[in-house]
Enzyme design. Structure first.
Site, PDB file in Angstrom:
ATOM      1  NE  ARG A 131      18.326   7.862 -14.190  1.00 13.48           N
ATOM      2  CZ  ARG A 131      19.009   8.280 -14.418  1.00 13.48           C
ATOM      3  NH1 ARG A 131      20.115   8.868 -12.912  1.00 13.48           N
ATOM      4  NH2 ARG A 131      19.718   9.130 -15.199  1.00 13.48           N
TER       5      ARG A 131
ATOM      6  CB  ILE B  71       3.719 -11.996  -1.816  1.00 12.54           C
ATOM      7  CG1 ILE B  71       4.710 -11.280  -1.301  1.00 12.54           C
ATOM      8  CG2 ILE B  71       2.455 -12.149  -2.314  1.00 12.54           C
ATOM      9  CD1 ILE B  71       4.217  -9.276  -2.352  1.00 12.54           C
ATOM     10  CG  ASP B  72       6.273 -11.209   2.386  1.00 11.95           C
ATOM     11  OD1 ASP B  72       6.436 -10.944   0.854  1.00 11.95           O
ATOM     12  OD2 ASP B  72       5.994 -10.666   2.932  1.00 11.95           O
TER      13      ASP B  72
ATOM     14  N   GLY C  71      -2.049  -8.264   4.339  1.00 10.83           N
ATOM     15  CA  GLY C  71      -2.128  -7.887   2.554  1.00 10.83           C
ATOM     16  C   GLY C  71      -2.854  -8.722   1.636  1.00 10.83           C
TER      17      GLY C  71
ATOM     18  CD  GLN D 286       7.397  -7.310  -5.184  1.00  9.97           C
ATOM     19  OE1 GLN D 286       7.819  -7.791  -4.513  1.00  9.97           O
ATOM     20  NE2 GLN D 286       7.424  -5.930  -5.079  1.00  9.97           N
TER      21      GLN D 286
ATOM     22  NE  ARG E 156      21.245   5.899 -17.185  1.00  8.63           N
ATOM     23  CZ  ARG E 156      20.246   6.167 -17.265  1.00  8.63           C
ATOM     24  NH1 ARG E 156      18.499   4.944 -17.586  1.00  8.63           N
ATOM     25  NH2 ARG E 156      20.322   7.666 -18.023  1.00  8.63           N
TER      26      ARG E 156
ATOM     27  CB  THR F  31      -4.387 -13.462   9.224  1.00  9.81           C
ATOM     28  OG1 THR F  31      -4.932 -11.951   8.868  1.00  9.81           O
ATOM     29  CG2 THR F  31      -6.112 -13.342   8.778  1.00  9.81           C
TER      30      THR F  31
HETATM   31  O1  F6P Z   1       3.144  -9.820   4.104  1.00 13.58           O
HETATM   32  C1  F6P Z   1       3.172  -8.887   2.549  1.00 13.58           C
HETATM   33  C2  F6P Z   1       4.323  -7.964   1.904  1.00 13.58           C
HETATM   34  O2  F6P Z   1       3.843  -7.617   0.990  1.00 13.58           O
HETATM   35  C3  F6P Z   1       5.311  -7.674   2.517  1.00 13.58           C
HETATM   36  O3  F6P Z   1       6.537  -7.951   2.506  1.00 13.58           O
HETATM   37  C4  F6P Z   1       5.418  -5.792   3.251  1.00 13.58           C
HETATM   38  O4  F6P Z   1       5.994  -5.448   3.708  1.00 13.58           O
HETATM   39  C5  F6P Z   1       4.443  -5.773   3.385  1.00 13.58           C
HETATM   40  O5  F6P Z   1       2.827  -6.433   3.049  1.00 13.58           O
HETATM   41  C6  F6P Z   1       3.406  -3.966   2.806  1.00 13.58           C
HETATM   42  O6  F6P Z   1       1.965  -4.434   3.489  1.00 13.58           O
HETATM   43  P1  F6P Z   1       0.672  -2.772   2.776  1.00 13.58           P
HETATM   44  O7  F6P Z   1       1.659  -2.506   2.010  1.00 13.58           O
HETATM   45  O8  F6P Z   1      -0.427  -3.982   2.034  1.00 13.58           O
HETATM   46  O9  F6P Z   1       1.481  -2.512   4.689  1.00 13.58           O
END
Ligand code: F6P
Length: 361
Positions: free
Chosen positions: A273, A138-139, A12, A281, A174, A117
């Site tokens: 909601r 990003i995690d 990603g 993100q 809410r 990767t």
């Molecule tokens: O690894 C980062 C991440 O943003 C995860 O938090 C998320 O679950 C995943 O990628 C989603 O990736 P994609 O939509 O590209 O499959």
């Protein structure tokens, strides 16, 4: 010294990928007189009819603030097969990729990516091909590095979303729920929850009870705060239950935020909601921190190759970038410690993780 190196981005995307690419190219050309080839669409670019691009200093000019990756990326591609619901590196394409690298005159690789990767990169190293990995997600869940680029930008985006949800929550009295990314870890939820003044944070590392969520919402109501902001990590789990997937085949998480909305509304009677922040993100321009970290990672990766290192990943430890074996980089994910300082700080200031034993403030 290598005459020509290849660079690719896999998995990603994350804000800061182009900062790494730019730093690799500038360092390789400027410091070491190497040529650079960009491999397109992750490892796919060196399979079949190869697709690559020449990376000159001009080619990377102006890309530092740009989101995404100029090289393109793929999540799984031909190298990863699902075996019993788990991704595994397939053996076959590596031979073909190595032959293509030879034809292209690429003598070493810099691979930028997450767990998947880096695991593929390790296979190249095991076959004797020089490779240095650069961690990306990003995690922020790679154990071998204190930070990955993209994480700080993701927190900025999630924090801004919380700030915006706050005003509408307060206006309507809410419960507002924000579902954020993070797969099996709660780093984004925890940091954004603290920065964006959430009332409840639900993360995979601390299974929650709905009784505890409802108790916190109603406690706030009683004390005069008639709205509530909840941050939910996509991988959050109710005690004794599994995560919620939007796609069970591809193991794509999603839907926990809306589940929380429905149950909380039913239990508290409060209008609720849910907003799913999703790929907002991951997209867009990296913040200053991620530009600096990405640049430092990129330059250090080239220096590591030039020193003759291979099978290693650049990693931030303390204030310094070092290298660690790729095997170590892929071995463990870094999770939020439920007894850690940041969780304690959040609890001290009145944020609930909705663990059953938690007393409302
Ligand atoms: O690894 C980062 C991440 O943003 C995860 O938090 C998320 O679950 C995943 O990628 C989603 O990736 P994609 O939509 O590209 O499959």
């Amino acid at each position: 010294m290598y005459k020509q190196i290849g660079i690719l981005t896999g998995g990603g995307d994350a804000p800061g990928l182009n900062a790494v690419i730019r730093a690799v190219v500038r360092t390789a050309i400027g410091e070491y007189g190497m040529k650079c080839v960009g491999i397109e669409d992750s490892f796919e670019g060196i399979l079949g009819e190869t697709h690559t691009m020449k990376l000159t200093k001009n080619a990377v000019s102006g890309i530092l603030p740009r989101g995404g990756t100029i090289l393109g990326t793929r999540n799984k591609g031909s190298f990863v097969k699902m075996v019993n619901g788990k991704p595994q590196v397939a053996d076959l394409p590596i031979g073909e990729a190595l032959a293509n690298l030879d034809i292209l005159g690429i003598e070493a690789l810099i691979t930028i990516g997450g767990e998947g990767t880096l695991a593929i990169a390790e296979q190249f190293h095991k076959r004797g091909f020089p490779v240095i990995g650069v961690p990306k997600t990003i995690d922020n869940d790679l154990a071998a590095t204190e930070l990955t680029f993209g994480f700080m930008t993701a927190i900025d985006v999630a924090t801004e979303a919380l700030d915006r949800l706050h005003t509408t929550a307060a206006s309507h009295d809410r419960v507002m729920i924000l579902e954020v990314m993070g797969r099996n870890t709660g780093w984004i939820a925890l940091h954004a929850g603290l920065a964006g003044s959430a009332d409840i944070i639900l993360i995979p590392e601390i299974p929650f009870s709905f009784e505890s969520v409802a108790r916190k919402v109603l406690e706030r109501e009683k004390s005069g705060s008639r709205f509530c902001n909840i941050v939910v990590a996509e991988g959050a789990k109710e005690i004794g239950k599994a995560e919620i997937y939007s796609d069970t085949q591809e193991l794509r998480l999603g839907g926990m935020g809306d589940h929380v909305r429905k149950v909380v509304e039913r239990m508290t009677g409060k209008e609720s909601r849910c907003t799913v922040l999703g790929h907002l993100q991951r997209g867009g321009s990296p913040n200053a921190f991620d530009r600096v970290l990405g640049t430092n990672f990129g330059a250090c990766a080239v220096r590591a190759l030039a020193r003759g290192e291979t099978g290693r990943m650049v990693a931030l430890q303390g204030a310094t970038i070092t290298t660690v074996p790729l095997s170590e980089a892929c071995a463990n994910i870094k999770t939020v410690s439920p007894d850690g300082q940041l969780v304690q700080t959040a609890r001290d200031i009145g944020i609930s993780f909705a663990a059953p034993q938690e007393m409302a403030h």
